[in-house]
Motif scaffolding. Structure first.
Motif, PDB file in Angstrom:
ATOM      1  N   HIS A  37      60.939  16.593 -97.482  1.00 22.61           N
ATOM      2  CA  HIS A  37      61.554  17.176 -96.293  1.00 22.61           C
ATOM      3  C   HIS A  37      60.538  17.976 -95.470  1.00 22.61           C
ATOM      4  CE1 HIS A  37      64.632  18.678 -93.642  1.00 22.61           C
ATOM      5  NE2 HIS A  37      64.216  19.914 -93.870  1.00 22.61           N
ATOM      6  N   ALA A  38      59.545  18.548 -96.104  1.00 24.85           N
ATOM      7  CA  ALA A  38      58.520  19.308 -95.378  1.00 24.85           C
ATOM      8  C   ALA A  38      57.775  18.409 -94.390  1.00 24.85           C
ATOM      9  CB  ALA A  38      57.534  19.946 -96.356  1.00 24.85           C
ATOM     10  N   GLU A  39      57.541  17.157 -94.771  1.00 26.07           N
ATOM     11  CA  GLU A  39      56.880  16.213 -93.860  1.00 26.07           C
ATOM     12  C   GLU A  39      57.755  15.960 -92.638  1.00 26.07           C
ATOM     13  OE1 GLU A  39      54.641  13.832 -97.469  1.00 26.07           O
ATOM     14  OE2 GLU A  39      56.283  12.856 -96.420  1.00 26.07           O
ATOM     15  N   GLN A  40      59.052  15.767 -92.865  1.00 26.16           N
ATOM     16  CA  GLN A  40      59.969  15.544 -91.746  1.00 26.16           C
ATOM     17  C   GLN A  40      60.007  16.763 -90.844  1.00 26.16           C
ATOM     18  OE1 GLN A  40      61.975  12.541 -91.075  1.00 26.16           O
ATOM     19  NE2 GLN A  40      61.668  13.657 -89.182  1.00 26.16           N
ATOM     20  N   ARG A  41      59.997  17.957 -91.422  1.00 27.19           N
ATOM     21  CA  ARG A  41      60.022  19.198 -90.653  1.00 27.19           C
ATOM     22  C   ARG A  41      58.790  19.283 -89.746  1.00 27.19           C
ATOM     23  NH1 ARG A  41      63.680  21.878 -88.919  1.00 27.19           N
ATOM     24  NH2 ARG A  41      62.507  21.572 -87.058  1.00 27.19           N
ATOM     25  N   VAL A  42      57.627  18.925 -90.276  1.00 19.18           N
ATOM     26  CA  VAL A  42      56.395  18.957 -89.480  1.00 19.18           C
ATOM     27  C   VAL A  42      56.486  17.966 -88.320  1.00 19.18           C
ATOM     28  CG1 VAL A  42      53.921  18.451 -89.526  1.00 19.18           C
ATOM     29  CG2 VAL A  42      54.942  19.811 -91.349  1.00 19.18           C
ATOM     30  N   LEU A  43      56.988  16.780 -88.585  1.00 20.20           N
ATOM     31  CA  LEU A  43      57.128  15.774 -87.520  1.00 20.20           C
ATOM     32  C   LEU A  43      58.076  16.266 -86.434  1.00 20.20           C
ATOM     33  CD1 LEU A  43      57.296  12.523 -89.664  1.00 20.20           C
ATOM     34  CD2 LEU A  43      55.358  13.365 -88.318  1.00 20.20           C
ATOM     35  N   TRP A  44      59.201  16.871 -86.824  1.00 18.88           N
ATOM     36  CA  TRP A  44      60.132  17.431 -85.835  1.00 18.88           C
ATOM     37  C   TRP A  44      59.470  18.535 -85.030  1.00 18.88           C
ATOM     38  CZ3 TRP A  44      64.450  17.994 -89.992  1.00 18.88           C
ATOM     39  CH2 TRP A  44      65.168  16.800 -90.088  1.00 18.88           C
ATOM     40  N   ASP A  45      58.700  19.389 -85.701  1.00 14.32           N
ATOM     41  CA  ASP A  45      58.039  20.500 -85.008  1.00 14.32           C
ATOM     42  C   ASP A  45      57.004  20.005 -84.003  1.00 14.32           C
ATOM     43  OD1 ASP A  45      59.606  22.243 -86.463  1.00 14.32           O
ATOM     44  OD2 ASP A  45      58.000  22.845 -87.838  1.00 14.32           O
ATOM     45  N   ILE A  46      56.246  18.990 -84.388  1.00 17.28           N
ATOM     46  CA  ILE A  46      55.260  18.428 -83.460  1.00 17.28           C
ATOM     47  C   ILE A  46      55.964  17.809 -82.258  1.00 17.28           C
ATOM     48  CG2 ILE A  46      53.482  16.657 -83.143  1.00 17.28           C
ATOM     49  CD1 ILE A  46      52.724  17.140 -86.119  1.00 17.28           C
ATOM     50  N   GLN A  47      57.025  17.057 -82.516  1.00 15.32           N
ATOM     51  CA  GLN A  47      57.791  16.448 -81.419  1.00 15.32           C
ATOM     52  C   GLN A  47      58.319  17.524 -80.479  1.00 15.32           C
ATOM     53  OE1 GLN A  47      61.058  13.903 -82.616  1.00 15.32           O
ATOM     54  NE2 GLN A  47      61.950  13.955 -80.578  1.00 15.32           N
ATOM     55  N   SER A  48      58.878  18.574 -81.036  1.00 18.17           N
ATOM     56  CA  SER A  48      59.420  19.664 -80.230  1.00 18.17           C
ATOM     57  C   SER A  48      58.332  20.348 -79.405  1.00 18.17           C
ATOM     58  CB  SER A  48      60.099  20.683 -81.150  1.00 18.17           C
ATOM     59  OG  SER A  48      60.549  21.784 -80.420  1.00 18.17           O
ATOM     60  N   GLY A  49      57.178  20.565 -80.020  1.00 19.82           N
ATOM     61  CA  GLY A  49      56.067  21.184 -79.295  1.00 19.82           C
ATOM     62  C   GLY A  49      55.595  20.331 -78.135  1.00 19.82           C
ATOM     63  N   LEU A  50      55.503  19.023 -78.355  1.00 19.71           N
ATOM     64  CA  LEU A  50      55.091  18.122 -77.276  1.00 19.71           C
ATOM     65  C   LEU A  50      56.145  18.078 -76.178  1.00 19.71           C
ATOM     66  CD1 LEU A  50      53.576  15.205 -79.370  1.00 19.71           C
ATOM     67  CD2 LEU A  50      52.329  16.776 -77.874  1.00 19.71           C
ATOM     68  N   GLU A  51      57.399  18.063 -76.583  1.00 22.72           N
ATOM     69  CA  GLU A  51      58.489  18.013 -75.611  1.00 22.72           C
ATOM     70  C   GLU A  51      58.467  19.226 -74.683  1.00 22.72           C
ATOM     71  OE1 GLU A  51      63.091  16.629 -75.878  1.00 22.72           O
ATOM     72  OE2 GLU A  51      62.389  18.024 -77.428  1.00 22.72           O
ATOM     73  N   SER A  52      58.026  20.361 -75.201  1.00 26.07           N
ATOM     74  CA  SER A  52      58.016  21.581 -74.395  1.00 26.07           C
ATOM     75  C   SER A  52      56.882  21.617 -73.375  1.00 26.07           C
ATOM     76  CB  SER A  52      57.943  22.815 -75.299  1.00 26.07           C
ATOM     77  OG  SER A  52      56.667  22.932 -75.884  1.00 26.07           O
ATOM     78  N   VAL A  53      55.874  20.758 -73.534  1.00 22.74           N
ATOM     79  CA  VAL A  53      54.740  20.792 -72.600  1.00 22.74           C
ATOM     80  C   VAL A  53      54.598  19.534 -71.753  1.00 22.74           C
ATOM     81  CG1 VAL A  53      53.418  22.442 -73.991  1.00 22.74           C
ATOM     82  CG2 VAL A  53      53.069  19.989 -74.330  1.00 22.74           C
ATOM     83  N   LEU A  54      55.297  18.468 -72.092  1.00 22.13           N
ATOM     84  CA  LEU A  54      55.177  17.220 -71.343  1.00 22.13           C
ATOM     85  C   LEU A  54      56.262  17.119 -70.275  1.00 22.13           C
ATOM     86  CD1 LEU A  54      54.485  14.699 -74.246  1.00 22.13           C
ATOM     87  CD2 LEU A  54      52.861  15.447 -72.503  1.00 22.13           C
ATOM     88  N   ALA A  55      55.870  16.732 -69.082  1.00 21.40           N
ATOM     89  CA  ALA A  55      56.835  16.534 -68.004  1.00 21.40           C
ATOM     90  C   ALA A  55      57.338  15.089 -67.953  1.00 21.40           C
ATOM     91  CB  ALA A  55      56.201  16.903 -66.666  1.00 21.40           C
ATOM     92  N   ALA A  56      56.525  14.149 -68.376  1.00 25.05           N
ATOM     93  CA  ALA A  56      56.855  12.722 -68.252  1.00 25.05           C
ATOM     94  C   ALA A  56      58.187  12.337 -68.894  1.00 25.05           C
ATOM     95  CB  ALA A  56      55.726  11.865 -68.813  1.00 25.05           C
ATOM     96  N   PRO A  57      58.550  12.858 -70.071  1.00 20.35           N
ATOM     97  CA  PRO A  57      59.824  12.446 -70.665  1.00 20.35           C
ATOM     98  C   PRO A  57      61.044  12.780 -69.803  1.00 20.35           C
ATOM     99  CG  PRO A  57      58.436  13.419 -72.337  1.00 20.35           C
ATOM    100  CD  PRO A  57      57.769  13.657 -71.016  1.00 20.35           C
ATOM    101  N   LEU A  58      60.892  13.685 -68.868  1.00 21.55           N
ATOM    102  CA  LEU A  58      62.004  14.061 -67.996  1.00 21.55           C
ATOM    103  C   LEU A  58      62.027  13.266 -66.699  1.00 21.55           C
ATOM    104  CD1 LEU A  58      61.701  17.930 -68.450  1.00 21.55           C
ATOM    105  CD2 LEU A  58      63.226  16.354 -69.665  1.00 21.55           C
ATOM    106  N   GLN A  59      61.024  12.435 -66.480  1.00 20.94           N
ATOM    107  CA  GLN A  59      60.917  11.680 -65.243  1.00 20.94           C
ATOM    108  C   GLN A  59      61.754  10.404 -65.298  1.00 20.94           C
ATOM    109  OE1 GLN A  59      59.204  13.079 -62.677  1.00 20.94           O
ATOM    110  NE2 GLN A  59      58.863  14.753 -64.113  1.00 20.94           N
TER     111      GLN A  59
END
Length: 78
Positions: A37-59
């Motif tokens: 589960h720790a691996e999944q948590r890290v993947l979710w955290d990385i995704q969340s961090g990228l989502e907070s700085v990328l504008a393209a996914p909202l375009q």
């Protein structure tokens, strides 16, 4: 090495977008390759961090922007 200290990785915006999209697909699925589960948590955290700085996914033209980013990343390594 203090395990609570942050580790910084620099990615180009194209690399970040490609990684973000892959993480979204991975995290939306069953993620059968996750051993703990720790691996999944890290993947979710990385995704969340990228989502907070990328504008393209909202375009509206996200798929086009992603395709362009993928092409530039591929071309950079060839």
């Amino acid at each position: 090495m203090n395990l609570s200290e942050p580790v910084k990785i620099e990615l180009s915006e194209d690399q970040a977008l490609v990684l973000f999209d892959w993480l979204c697909r991975l995290n939306d699925g069953s993620a059968a390759n996750v051993a703990d589960h720790a691996e999944q948590r890290v993947l979710w955290d990385i995704q969340s961090g990228l989502e907070s700085v990328l504008a393209a996914p909202l375009q509206a033209n996200y798929n086009f922007l992603l395709a362009q980013a993928r092409n530039r990343v591929k071309d950079a390594t060839q």
